[in-house]
Scaffold this motif. Structure first.
Motif, PDB file in Angstrom:
ATOM      1  N   GLY A 160       0.771  -1.282   0.043  1.00 16.62           N
ATOM      2  CA  GLY A 160      -0.099  -0.077  -0.111  1.00 16.62           C
ATOM      3  C   GLY A 160       0.916   1.472  -0.014  1.00 16.62           C
ATOM      4  N   GLY A 161       0.084   2.722   0.056  1.00 19.22           N
ATOM      5  CA  GLY A 161       0.586   3.697  -0.026  1.00 19.22           C
ATOM      6  C   GLY A 161       1.345   4.046   1.295  1.00 19.22           C
ATOM      7  N   THR A 162       1.010   3.614   2.463  1.00 20.59           N
ATOM      8  CA  THR A 162       1.736   3.871   3.579  1.00 20.59           C
ATOM      9  C   THR A 162       3.133   3.193   3.641  1.00 20.59           C
ATOM     10  OG1 THR A 162      -0.377   3.831   4.794  1.00 20.59           O
ATOM     11  CG2 THR A 162       1.601   3.430   6.019  1.00 20.59           C
TER      12      THR A 162
ATOM     13  N   ASN B  14       5.320   4.996   1.183  1.00 22.29           N
ATOM     14  CA  ASN B  14       5.991   6.151   2.000  1.00 22.29           C
ATOM     15  C   ASN B  14       6.886   5.836   2.953  1.00 22.29           C
ATOM     16  OD1 ASN B  14       4.328   7.895   0.193  1.00 22.29           O
ATOM     17  ND2 ASN B  14       2.586   8.163   1.872  1.00 22.29           N
TER      18      ASN B  14
ATOM     19  N   HIS C  88       0.505  13.525   3.874  1.00 21.54           N
ATOM     20  CA  HIS C  88      -0.162  12.506   4.744  1.00 21.54           C
ATOM     21  C   HIS C  88       0.558  11.933   5.977  1.00 21.54           C
ATOM     22  CE1 HIS C  88      -1.941   8.304   5.193  1.00 21.54           C
ATOM     23  NE2 HIS C  88      -3.118   9.077   4.773  1.00 21.54           N
TER      24      HIS C  88
ATOM     25  N   SER D 254       1.492   9.288   6.874  1.00 23.23           N
ATOM     26  CA  SER D 254       2.319   8.016   6.730  1.00 23.23           C
ATOM     27  C   SER D 254       3.480   8.840   6.231  1.00 23.23           C
ATOM     28  CB  SER D 254       1.700   7.232   5.821  1.00 23.23           C
ATOM     29  OG  SER D 254       1.422   7.768   4.322  1.00 23.23           O
TER      30      SER D 254
ATOM     31  N   MET E  62       3.965  15.595  -1.877  1.00 13.80           N
ATOM     32  CA  MET E  62       2.719  15.239  -2.125  1.00 13.80           C
ATOM     33  C   MET E  62       2.258  15.671  -3.527  1.00 13.80           C
ATOM     34  SD  MET E  62      -0.209  16.122   0.494  1.00 13.80           S
ATOM     35  CE  MET E  62      -0.647  14.649   0.681  1.00 13.80           C
TER      36      MET E  62
ATOM     37  N   ASN F 126      -5.032  14.797   0.098  1.00 10.26           N
ATOM     38  CA  ASN F 126      -5.980  13.701   0.099  1.00 10.26           C
ATOM     39  C   ASN F 126      -7.131  14.669   0.527  1.00 10.26           C
ATOM     40  OD1 ASN F 126      -3.885  13.710   2.338  1.00 10.26           O
ATOM     41  ND2 ASN F 126      -5.381  12.953   3.478  1.00 10.26           N
TER      42      ASN F 126
ATOM     43  N   ASP G 206       4.510  11.606  -2.980  1.00 11.25           N
ATOM     44  CA  ASP G 206       3.476  10.960  -2.519  1.00 11.25           C
ATOM     45  C   ASP G 206       2.219  11.110  -3.484  1.00 11.25           C
ATOM     46  OD1 ASP G 206       1.035   9.704  -1.659  1.00 11.25           O
ATOM     47  OD2 ASP G 206       1.479  10.523   0.437  1.00 11.25           O
TER      48      ASP G 206
ATOM     49  N   VAL H  96      -0.174   9.045  -4.296  1.00 10.48           N
ATOM     50  CA  VAL H  96      -1.253   8.137  -4.058  1.00 10.48           C
ATOM     51  C   VAL H  96      -2.689   8.690  -4.481  1.00 10.48           C
ATOM     52  CG1 VAL H  96      -2.740   7.315  -1.916  1.00 10.48           C
ATOM     53  CG2 VAL H  96      -0.100   6.895  -2.086  1.00 10.48           C
ATOM     54  N   GLN H  97      -2.911   9.965  -3.921  1.00 11.34           N
ATOM     55  CA  GLN H  97      -4.196  10.643  -4.559  1.00 11.34           C
ATOM     56  C   GLN H  97      -4.126  11.011  -5.925  1.00 11.34           C
ATOM     57  OE1 GLN H  97      -7.040  10.213  -2.987  1.00 11.34           O
ATOM     58  NE2 GLN H  97      -6.537   9.836  -0.848  1.00 11.34           N
TER      59      GLN H  97
ATOM     60  N   SER I 168      -1.044   3.854  -4.769  1.00 11.03           N
ATOM     61  CA  SER I 168      -1.670   2.867  -3.909  1.00 11.03           C
ATOM     62  C   SER I 168      -2.945   2.425  -4.907  1.00 11.03           C
ATOM     63  CB  SER I 168      -2.347   3.507  -2.750  1.00 11.03           C
ATOM     64  OG  SER I 168      -2.996   2.547  -2.173  1.00 11.03           O
TER      65      SER I 168
ATOM     66  N   HIS J 181      -6.105   1.097  -3.916  1.00 12.05           N
ATOM     67  CA  HIS J 181      -7.462   1.094  -3.683  1.00 12.05           C
ATOM     68  C   HIS J 181      -7.857   2.517  -3.959  1.00 12.05           C
ATOM     69  CE1 HIS J 181      -7.322   3.129   0.637  1.00 12.05           C
ATOM     70  NE2 HIS J 181      -5.950   2.633   0.428  1.00 12.05           N
ATOM     71  N   LYS J 182      -7.168   3.677  -4.067  1.00 12.00           N
ATOM     72  CA  LYS J 182      -7.455   5.020  -4.518  1.00 12.00           C
ATOM     73  C   LYS J 182      -8.128   5.067  -6.078  1.00 12.00           C
ATOM     74  CE  LYS J 182      -5.968   6.412  -0.301  1.00 12.00           C
ATOM     75  NZ  LYS J 182      -6.902   6.680   0.872  1.00 12.00           N
TER      76      LYS J 182
ATOM     77  N   CYS K 249      -9.362   9.369   6.900  1.00 13.49           N
ATOM     78  CA  CYS K 249      -8.753   8.068   6.132  1.00 13.49           C
ATOM     79  C   CYS K 249      -7.948   7.156   7.098  1.00 13.49           C
ATOM     80  CB  CYS K 249      -8.176   8.069   4.874  1.00 13.49           C
ATOM     81  SG  CYS K 249      -6.525   8.905   4.995  1.00 13.49           S
TER      82      CYS K 249
HETATM   83  N1  PLP Z   1      -0.840   9.184   0.885  1.00  8.93           N
HETATM   84  C1  PLP Z   1      -2.100   9.749   0.783  1.00  8.93           C
HETATM   85  C2  PLP Z   1      -1.845  11.164   0.130  1.00  8.93           C
HETATM   86  C3  PLP Z   1      -3.261   9.291   1.216  1.00  8.93           C
HETATM   87  O1  PLP Z   1      -4.600   9.885   1.023  1.00  8.93           O
HETATM   88  C4  PLP Z   1      -3.169   7.744   1.574  1.00  8.93           C
HETATM   89  C5  PLP Z   1      -4.418   6.973   2.126  1.00  8.93           C
HETATM   90  O2  PLP Z   1      -5.279   7.608   2.641  1.00  8.93           O
HETATM   91  C6  PLP Z   1      -1.824   7.175   1.690  1.00  8.93           C
HETATM   92  C7  PLP Z   1      -0.636   7.785   1.331  1.00  8.93           C
HETATM   93  C8  PLP Z   1      -1.803   5.657   2.372  1.00  8.93           C
HETATM   94  O3  PLP Z   1      -2.206   4.766   1.286  1.00  8.93           O
HETATM   95  P1  PLP Z   1      -2.683   3.202   1.805  1.00  8.93           P
HETATM   96  O4  PLP Z   1      -4.125   3.551   2.358  1.00  8.93           O
HETATM   97  O5  PLP Z   1      -2.452   2.461   0.512  1.00  8.93           O
HETATM   98  O6  PLP Z   1      -1.674   2.663   2.851  1.00  8.93           O
END
Ligand code: PLP
Length: 380
Positions: free
Chosen positions: A70-72, A75, A94, A96, A136, A140, A165, A167-168, A188, A190-191, A315
């Protein structure tokens, strides 16, 4: 009554049919992708096809994609893996990123949510060659898009590395990693309509990355652990579907829905604040505050009316905490506490906006009526 309206894509998007199909197909496979027999090779093929799809979505070579959980994790890997001792992050990152870099220098945001580039340059004036900058691509909570290519140019001029980052941003707006000029990029699944618990860190050519997770040679020794074949296959299919939607006008259709929603919110409540409107934003996100009416009450009332939206930095924990992003943009505590996040995506329809507006305007009228009543009785 129409079906419930899901307007919380930035927390997690509904899974796309293509991703579900790929995930289910890969779940049927037996074997470890590191095994050399036919079973293992079939699993490996799923992973490598997905790697190509994810790489294509961000304009990178497949060999540069490191799958993670995942994104976390992406990062955390980026911030720990370059060996750079000085970390510089934006104040709107974020959690993370912020938690993985507790001692980092923080670059402030302007009232529009955009990073202060001059402050970044002055922070990098010394120690640039030992620094890693993490900014980023899109926020988000507000959807504000950062000038990442400018960040990268300034960082590069000082010898610093840059992590982004994204992810979004991926799947919502076109993203070309080489054009951004960053060294590391987190994404990531799931987004953008893939499964939860799978993501990737994309590592530019020539960048050495120490693994965060050790104990196996997977992912070219950059991430140990047996691969999540089904999740990765779902990610690949979602990436391909998102790229197709972007090529056929998806972002502008979503922006039209979001803009209509904001127009009607303003018509109902001229005092509402919409964060980040003055800056480039994702087409799908709207962060709306109504000082005096807490986000918790709004989220619960909307939920009862069959409308799902986010609040604060929800989130991560499901709890409504005051948003560090909005505070960094200069919002008062009352403004930040009243901000909800409406985020749309690949399956959003005009009916979802209608349902939100009907529910939110009902809530607003009750609340505004109660305030007016309280003023009249206190004056009496
Ligand atoms: N970075 C951003 C900007 C996010 O919005 C999120 C998720 O909410 C993440 C990282 C973390 O991603 P993941 O949910 O895949 O761990």
């Amino acid at each position: 009554m129409t079906a419930a309206a899901y307007l919380d894509y930035n927390a997690s998007a509904p899974i796309r049919p293509e991703a579900r199909a790929a995930l289910c197909r890969a779940l049927e496979l037996t074997g470890n992708a590191s095994s050399v027999h036919g079973f293992g090779r079939a699993a490996r093929r799923e992973i490598e096809d997905a790697r190509e799809a994810v790489a294509a979505l961000v304009g990178a070579r497949p060999a540069r994609v490191v799958f993670t959980a995942g994104g976390t994790e992406a990062n955390n890997t980026a911030l720990a893996g370059t060996g750079r001792s000085r970390l510089v992050v934006s104040a709107g990152e974020h959690q993370s990123v912020l938690s993985a870099a507790p001692g980092a220098a923080r670059v402030p945001l302007g009232a529009d949510g955009v990073i202060d580039l001059d402050r970044l340059s002055s922070l990098l004036a010394e120690d640039g060659p030992s620094a890693l900058v993490s900014v980023m691509l899109a926020n988000n909570e507000t959807g504000v898009i950062q000038p990442v290519s400018e960040v990268a140019a300034r960082a590069r001029a000082r010898g610093a590395l840059v992590h982004c980052d994204a992810v979004q941003a991926i799947g919502k707006v076109p993203v070309e990693m080489p054009a951004l000029g960053v060294d590391l990029m987190s994404v990531s699944a799931h987004k953008l309509g893939g499964p939860q618990g799978v993501g990737a860190l994309v590592v530019a050519e020539g960048i050495e990355l120490a693994p965060l997770l050790r104990g196996g040679g997977q992912e070219r020794r950059r991430r140990a652990g047996t691969e999540n074949v089904a999740g990765i296959a779902g990610f690949g299919a979602a990436a391909t579907a998102a790229a197709r939607d972007m090529a056929s006008g998806g972002p502008s259709a979503i922006a039209a829905l979001r803009d209509e929603l904001e127009r009607r919110v303003r018509a109902i409540a001229p005092e509402a604040i919409i964060f980040g409107v003055g800056a480039p934003r994702l087409p799908n996100t709207s962060c709306i505050a109504l000082p005096g009416l807490t986000a918790e009450i709004q989220v619960m009332a909307l939920d009862l009316a069959g409308v799902a939206v986010g609040a604060g930095a929800a989130c991560s924990s499901g709890k409504v905490a005051p948003s560090h992003v909005l505070r960094a943009m200069g919002a008062s505590a009352a403004e930040a506490a009243s901000a909800i996040r409406v985020s749309l995506g690949w399956a959003s329809r005009p009916e979802d906006v209608e349902r939100f507006i009907a529910a939110w305007s009902g809530l607003y009228k009750t609340w505004a009526g109660g305030r007016a009543g309280a003023r009249t009785s206190s004056a009496a």
